[in-house]
Scaffold this motif. Sequence first.
Motif, PDB file in Angstrom:
ATOM      1  N   TYR A 164    -113.800  19.168  17.677  1.00 33.42           N
ATOM      2  CA  TYR A 164    -112.401  18.761  17.555  1.00 33.42           C
ATOM      3  C   TYR A 164    -111.890  19.008  16.134  1.00 33.42           C
ATOM      4  O   TYR A 164    -110.830  19.613  15.937  1.00 33.42           O
ATOM      5  N   TYR A 165    -112.648  18.562  15.146  1.00 30.43           N
ATOM      6  CA  TYR A 165    -112.209  18.731  13.762  1.00 30.43           C
ATOM      7  C   TYR A 165    -112.231  20.202  13.341  1.00 30.43           C
ATOM      8  O   TYR A 165    -111.448  20.626  12.494  1.00 30.43           O
ATOM      9  N   ARG A 166    -113.133  20.987  13.949  1.00 25.29           N
ATOM     10  CA  ARG A 166    -113.181  22.410  13.624  1.00 25.29           C
ATOM     11  C   ARG A 166    -111.961  23.143  14.196  1.00 25.29           C
ATOM     12  O   ARG A 166    -111.403  24.042  13.557  1.00 25.29           O
ATOM     13  N   LEU A 167    -111.558  22.737  15.388  1.00 25.36           N
ATOM     14  CA  LEU A 167    -110.382  23.351  16.005  1.00 25.36           C
ATOM     15  C   LEU A 167    -109.088  22.917  15.314  1.00 25.36           C
ATOM     16  O   LEU A 167    -108.127  23.676  15.219  1.00 25.36           O
ATOM     17  N   MET A 168    -109.094  21.681  14.818  1.00 22.04           N
ATOM     18  CA  MET A 168    -107.862  21.116  14.280  1.00 22.04           C
ATOM     19  C   MET A 168    -107.707  21.430  12.788  1.00 22.04           C
ATOM     20  O   MET A 168    -107.468  20.540  11.971  1.00 22.04           O
ATOM     21  N   VAL A 169    -107.820  22.715  12.436  1.00 20.32           N
ATOM     22  CA  VAL A 169    -107.491  23.111  11.065  1.00 20.32           C
ATOM     23  C   VAL A 169    -105.989  22.922  10.863  1.00 20.32           C
ATOM     24  O   VAL A 169    -105.533  22.440   9.827  1.00 20.32           O
ATOM     25  N   ALA A 170    -105.224  23.302  11.873  1.00 21.11           N
ATOM     26  CA  ALA A 170    -103.789  23.034  11.903  1.00 21.11           C
ATOM     27  C   ALA A 170    -103.448  22.536  13.306  1.00 21.11           C
ATOM     28  O   ALA A 170    -104.151  22.837  14.277  1.00 21.11           O
ATOM     29  N   GLU A 171    -102.358  21.791  13.418  1.00 23.67           N
ATOM     30  CA  GLU A 171    -102.038  21.124  14.678  1.00 23.67           C
ATOM     31  C   GLU A 171    -100.558  21.260  14.990  1.00 23.67           C
ATOM     32  O   GLU A 171     -99.698  21.192  14.107  1.00 23.67           O
ATOM     33  N   LEU A 172    -100.259  21.472  16.276  1.00 22.46           N
ATOM     34  CA  LEU A 172     -98.879  21.529  16.751  1.00 22.46           C
ATOM     35  C   LEU A 172     -98.722  20.609  17.952  1.00 22.46           C
ATOM     36  O   LEU A 172     -99.607  20.548  18.818  1.00 22.46           O
ATOM     37  N   VAL A 193    -106.804  29.819  18.986  1.00 23.26           N
ATOM     38  CA  VAL A 193    -105.780  28.815  19.247  1.00 23.26           C
ATOM     39  C   VAL A 193    -106.195  28.080  20.515  1.00 23.26           C
ATOM     40  O   VAL A 193    -106.373  28.705  21.564  1.00 23.26           O
ATOM     41  N   ALA A 194    -106.408  26.784  20.403  1.00 21.35           N
ATOM     42  CA  ALA A 194    -106.819  25.980  21.551  1.00 21.35           C
ATOM     43  C   ALA A 194    -105.681  25.053  21.953  1.00 21.35           C
ATOM     44  O   ALA A 194    -104.859  24.655  21.126  1.00 21.35           O
ATOM     45  N   ALA A 195    -105.625  24.725  23.230  1.00 22.39           N
ATOM     46  CA  ALA A 195    -104.562  23.843  23.725  1.00 22.39           C
ATOM     47  C   ALA A 195    -105.169  22.758  24.591  1.00 22.39           C
ATOM     48  O   ALA A 195    -106.150  22.985  25.311  1.00 22.39           O
TER      49      ALA A 195
END
Length: 452
Positions: free
Chosen positions: A299-307, A278-280
Motif C-alpha cells: 500500500y505504501y509503495r503504491l501510494m507515492v502519490a494519491e488521487l 497506476v493502481a486503482a
Amino acid sequence: MTNLVYIIDDDSSVREALEEWLALADLEARGWTSAEAALQTIDESFAGVVVSDVRMPGMDGMALLQKMPKNIPVLLITGHGDIAMAVEAMKQGAYDFIEKPFQPTHLVDAIKRACRQRSLLLENERLRKALASQQGLESILIGDSPGIKRLRRHVHELAQLDVDVLIHGETGVGKELVARCLHDFGKRAKHPFVALNVAAIPENLFESELFGHTASAFTGAQKAQAGKFEYANKGTLFLDEVESMPLHFQVKVLRALQEREVVRLGSHQAVALDVRVVAATKEDLKKAGDEGRFRSDLYYRLMVAELRIPPLRERREDIALLFAHFLKLAAQKHDKEAPELRGDDWIALESHNWPGNVRELKNLAERYLLRSQFSDESIREVLSGEKLDMSSPSDQSLASRVAEYEKAVISAELTAKKGNINQVMEELDLPRRTLNQKMQRYGLRREDFLGG
C-alpha cells in the motif's frame, strides 16, 4: 426562466395594457410600434420571446414570423383571425396564435410557457458551446465543480512527474479514464498504456499474466510470452481493483515495484523495466492493511502519490454538462439527432442519487437517446425502472429525503439559471431571504454556478 418580452403593436393603448399585465406577472416588457424596428435588435442570441399583432402597417405579424431567427418563440395576436390564418401561422413556426378578445391570464400563461421554452433552448446551446470550447484535460475530465477542477489540476501536476499513483474512487467514477490522462498528458504518452483488471484474473494465472512465462513453464505453455509489466515497458501499467490481488502474490508485485524488474515464470533471468504503475481501488487500502487483507508495505509503495475521484452525487453541478456530453456522443454513435431536454428532465437528473456514478449517467444518456426515437418519455420515466433514490444510505428519515430533494431542486435551478438569483427566486417562487437561508443550509454558493 428568461423574462424578457417584446410587444409589437401599432396601437399604443393595447401595447401599454399588455406591458402593465406583464409587469404584474414579473415579466420584463418592452414595447415597439413596428416590426421593422424590433427586428433590428433581435438576433439568434435574443434571450426573450416576441408578442406581435398580426395586422399592422408596413411589416405585419405574418411577415415578421418569416424574418425571425430560428427558435425564438413568437406569439401572434389578432382580432381578425380565422382558422386558415391560425393554421398557416403555426405551420410557419408561431409558438401560439391568440384571438381577441382574450383573457389576460391566458395570454400571460402562454407567454410564461414560451419563456421557459426559450430558457431551455438557450441553456442547451450554452452546454453545447461549453463542450465545444473545452480543450486538453477539460475536454476529458468534464465539469466545473470544485472537486473536478481540483482533480484536473492534480492530474496535470502528476502527469509531469514520473511517480507511481494510487487512485481512489467508487465504481463508475472513471478511474481508468484518470489513469489514461496521467499517461497521455505525461512523458510516457508515446509508449504503451496497458490496463489490467486484477479482479478478472484467475488466481492460478496471476504470475504468468503479470510477469510472463517461458516455453513449457507449465502445461499448455507452448511458447514464451511477456507479461503485462513487460508490455508496459517505458509506458504505464494500470492495475484496476488492486484490492482484489491475492495476498500471497502481493509480495512479488512489491518486489517488482521496488527493483523495477520481473522474472518470467520458468526463468531465473531478471528483465529490467522502466514502467510507471497506476493502481486503482474502491476500498480503503490502509484499513484493509490493518485488517490483514492487503499488505501495508505494498500500500505504501503504491501510494507515492494519491488521487481521489469524487462520486457524482458530490458534484451535482456537473451533471447537466456531463449528460449533454454523453448525449452528444450517443447521437454521433447511432447517427441520431439528440433530443432537447425539458425543465423537469434537469431536475430529475439532479435529484437522482447516481449509485453507478458517471458510468450510470453515460448509460442513461444512450438509453434516453434510443428511446426518444419512438417515445416521448421524460428522463424521470426512463429512470423509473431504476427507482429514484433521494436518500443517503446512512439516513433513511423522511426529513433527510425531503432535504436532499430540496437541495437537488435548488441546485438544478442554479445550474439552469447560471447563478442568477432573481431568476431562481422567480422559478421556485421563493423570497430572497428564504432562498439565501436554504442555500446556506445546503452549502450552495452562487459563485459555483456562474458562467456559460
